[in-house]
Structure formats: structure tokens, C-alpha cells
Motif scaffolding. Sequence first.
Motif, short mmCIF file in Angstrom:
data_model
loop_
_atom_site.label_atom_id
_atom_site.label_comp_id
_atom_site.label_asym_id
_atom_site.label_seq_id
_atom_site.Cartn_x
_atom_site.Cartn_y
_atom_site.Cartn_z
N UNK A 161 -5.61 1.25 39.36
CA UNK A 161 -4.41 1.62 38.93
C UNK A 161 -3.85 2.66 39.80
N UNK A 162 -4.50 3.68 40.66
CA UNK A 162 -4.23 4.37 41.59
C UNK A 162 -3.65 3.69 42.83
N UNK A 178 -5.29 -2.67 53.69
CA UNK A 178 -4.07 -2.63 52.82
C UNK A 178 -4.35 -2.36 51.32
N UNK A 179 -3.59 -1.68 50.68
CA UNK A 179 -3.93 -1.28 49.29
C UNK A 179 -4.11 -2.32 48.19
N UNK A 180 -3.32 -3.59 48.29
CA UNK A 180 -3.51 -4.39 47.65
C UNK A 180 -5.11 -5.03 47.85
N UNK A 181 -5.71 -4.92 49.17
CA UNK A 181 -6.84 -5.56 49.26
C UNK A 181 -7.87 -4.63 48.58
N UNK A 182 -7.58 -3.28 48.51
CA UNK A 182 -8.50 -2.13 48.03
C UNK A 182 -8.41 -2.24 46.40
#
Length: 164
Positions: free
Chosen positions: A51-52, A19-23
Motif C-alpha cells: 500500500x506504500x 518501477x513502483x508497480x513491479x515492487x
Amino acid sequence: ARVEKRRGRRPPRPPPRRPAAEIEEEERRRGNESFKVGDYAAAVKCYTRCLGYDPRSVLAYSNRSMSYLKMREYGRAEADATQALSLDAGHSKSWCRRACARAARGKLRSALNDLNRALSTAPPEDGRQEKTVRVEIRKCKEALRDACRRAPKKRLAVRCVAGA
């Protein structure tokens, strides 16, 4: 015979996507580690990647602002702190960081206003941060007084106008 064997196999599955939140969290953690060891340029890169994944991350903007302050890139530090404040006006660390950047750029009155806002938004249970802000306010006021004393004194000619 080789062609037939390949047809019977399934292509390997790609690894599961995280998930993007984890990365984003991992990039911010890497940035914090780089900052702690004094590698501010690497920290900026990590926060930028962060921020990406989440362009509305107040912490990433604020942390990148602090990294820019350490690198003495005050214009960028001010811009990132301002962006963090546009996302969350109650983030007192961003007020402090913008104040530091503005003070370094000679914008002492704006810096003083930001410090006063930082004082009003600081969490009441964080007495250490409040003390730090009060010290910075005192320093900023002294710098402002010094700047006023050093400013060239000009005499203005005053002329009375009849009927005014």
C-alpha cells in the motif's frame, strides 16, 4: 598520485530503479506466500508495504483485511474491507470479508446486508463463491434469529392519551 587516479574515475552508477508497480506486485506476492503458510503478521506487513507503493490497491486492502480476520483483529479487518470497497464497490470478496468482520463484532444485520451485496456483485461464472456466500447468509440469519431469541423481553406500558 592517488588523488589523480580517483579524479579520472567516474563514480559507480546506482542500480536502476524498478518501477513502483513491479515492487508493489512483488510485495503482494510475498504477502500471499506468507498467508498461505499461516504467517499472517508477515502477510500484513507485506500488504502494508504494498500500500506504500500504491495506496489505491483494492487487492492489498482486501488481502490485508483477510489477514486481520485470521488474526482475529476484526476492527482492523472491517476498516480495510471498507477502504477496499470505497475504491471498488464491485469487489465481492471485500463485501464478504467486511461481513465476516461485522458478524464477529456482533453487527449481524450489517453483516447480512454486506453478504447480500456480495451475492449481487459476485461474478456469475464463479459458482463456488456464490455457494459460499449463500452458506454464510444462512449462518448469519441463524445467528440473527438466535440473538433475537436470547434478547431480553421487556413489557412496555402503553397509556392512551386523550385527543390523540
